[in-house]
Enzyme design. Structure first.
Site, PDB file in Angstrom:
ATOM      1  NE  ARG A 234     -52.293 -29.025  24.648  1.00  0.00           N
ATOM      2  CZ  ARG A 234     -52.669 -29.984  23.819  1.00  0.00           C
ATOM      3  NH1 ARG A 234     -52.784 -31.218  24.253  1.00  0.00           N
ATOM      4  NH2 ARG A 234     -52.936 -29.714  22.572  1.00  0.00           N
ATOM      5  CD  GLU A 263     -48.364 -36.417  26.814  1.00  0.00           C
ATOM      6  OE1 GLU A 263     -48.985 -36.395  25.731  1.00  0.00           O
ATOM      7  OE2 GLU A 263     -48.926 -36.330  27.925  1.00  0.00           O
ATOM      8  CG  HIS A 281     -52.151 -37.233  25.403  1.00  0.00           C
ATOM      9  ND1 HIS A 281     -51.238 -36.213  25.346  1.00  0.00           N
ATOM     10  CD2 HIS A 281     -53.337 -36.675  25.035  1.00  0.00           C
ATOM     11  CE1 HIS A 281     -51.831 -35.097  24.946  1.00  0.00           C
ATOM     12  NE2 HIS A 281     -53.116 -35.362  24.748  1.00  0.00           N
TER      13      HIS A 281
END
Length: 315
Positions: A234, A263, A281
């Site tokens: 994370r 993000e 991601h």
């Protein structure tokens, strides 16, 4: 018998929708121009939430749904779900663990290799004509035989360590306590000490208040000007301001990052650095894993409304 009404908070791949729509009435809040009004208009009949790990479900939303029974998370992380609010109301929460573990570990090791060996830069060197005009690409850094630290030896951390073992790396890890179910990897309780002995430090912790900013200035300084930080966990686990300062000053050798605060609108300071490898991601982003995640969301929801045990309960 009417289908249970489910509030969908984020998009799912198209292949997940037929099975979900066959069993549930999906209300796509993420498509609404006014999300709050959309939820208010349906609040009394919504019995479930289908969300994503990065979207979660906060206390205000949970409180706004008087008949909410279950929150199904598409992803492993539940730090964006207010678990205390759910627990207080007896609302079940599920996630999709296990099915993405090996893909995320694969991706983490790929980040390490790409950053250490300059794969992205090498590709650009060829495409730009620099190979022909300027000669060989600058020398990079080997991976095999180096010391690797795994910050959090959960499912993903353990899979990363197993892959690093294939590169004859010296493996150390932090966890709540030494693990007796792993090979002779070195247990290091303190993250700063782990970083100090590592050439590569993988962040594979769960998110949440307990791990927020755990990779701070002291850990980054201990990793040092030849160290590489790889974050496939994370964004909240890393102090981004400290990381950027260290990368800009050369106090940290490099970073390979799949997650960022805010993000996809990441801090533009990252874009100016050639010592950081940036990814959108996508560590769990394979068709195989995403299909398995979708099946788990579906199966958890179906099990709940049929009164059966949940396949992957969080609470």
């Amino acid at each position: 018998m009417p289908k249970p009404d489910i509030l969908q908070l984020g998009p799912y791949p198209a292949w997940d929708l037929p099975a979900l729509e066959a069993r549930f009435s999906l209300h796509r809040a993420f498509e609404a121009a006014d999300t709050a009004a959309f939820v208010r208009a349906r609040a009394d009949r919504l019995r479930g939430i289908a969300t994503r790990g990065e979207v979660g479900a906060g206390r205000a939303l949970i409180d706004a749904l008087p008949n909410l029974e279950i929150i199904a998370v598409y992803g492993v992380g539940t730090d964006a779900v207010d678990l205390d609010a759910a627990r207080a109301r007896g609302i079940r929460v599920t996630n999709t663990p296990g099915v993405l573990t090996k893909d995320v570990a694969d991706f983490g090791v790929a980040l390490m290799l790409a950053a250490a060996r300059g794969l992205v830069g090498g590709d650009a060197w060829v495409r730009s004509g620099a190979w022909a005009a300027r000669g060989l690409f600058p020398l990079q850094t080997r991976v095999h035989g180096k010391a690797v630290g795994i910050l959090g030896l959960g499912r993903i951390g353990a899979e990363v360590a197993r892959r690093c073992a294939a590169f004859d790396m010296d493996i150390a890890y932090t966890d709540l306590a030494p693990r007796d179910d792993v090979p002779d990897w070195t247990f290091v309780r303190d993250p700063v000490a782990l970083a100090a002995r590592s050439d590569v430090l993988f962040v594979t912790l769960t998110g949440g208040a307990a791990t927020r900013g755990i990779v701070g200035r002291r850990v980054i300084a201990a990793l040092g000007p030849r160290g590489l930080l790889v974050n496939i966990a994370r964004a909240s686990t890393v102090n981004e301001a400290a990381l950027l300062d260290a990368l800009e000053s050369g106090a940290l050798g490099g970073a390979a990052l799949d997650v960022f605060e805010g993000e996809p609108a990441l801090n533009p300071r990252f874009l100016a650095l050639d010592t950081v490898l940036l990814q959108p991601h996508q560590a769990s982003g394979t068709e195989e894993t995403r299909k398995a995640m979708g099946r788990l969301v579906h199966d958890n929801l179906v099990a709940h409304f049929e009164g059966r045990p949940l396949p992957t309960p969080v609470i």
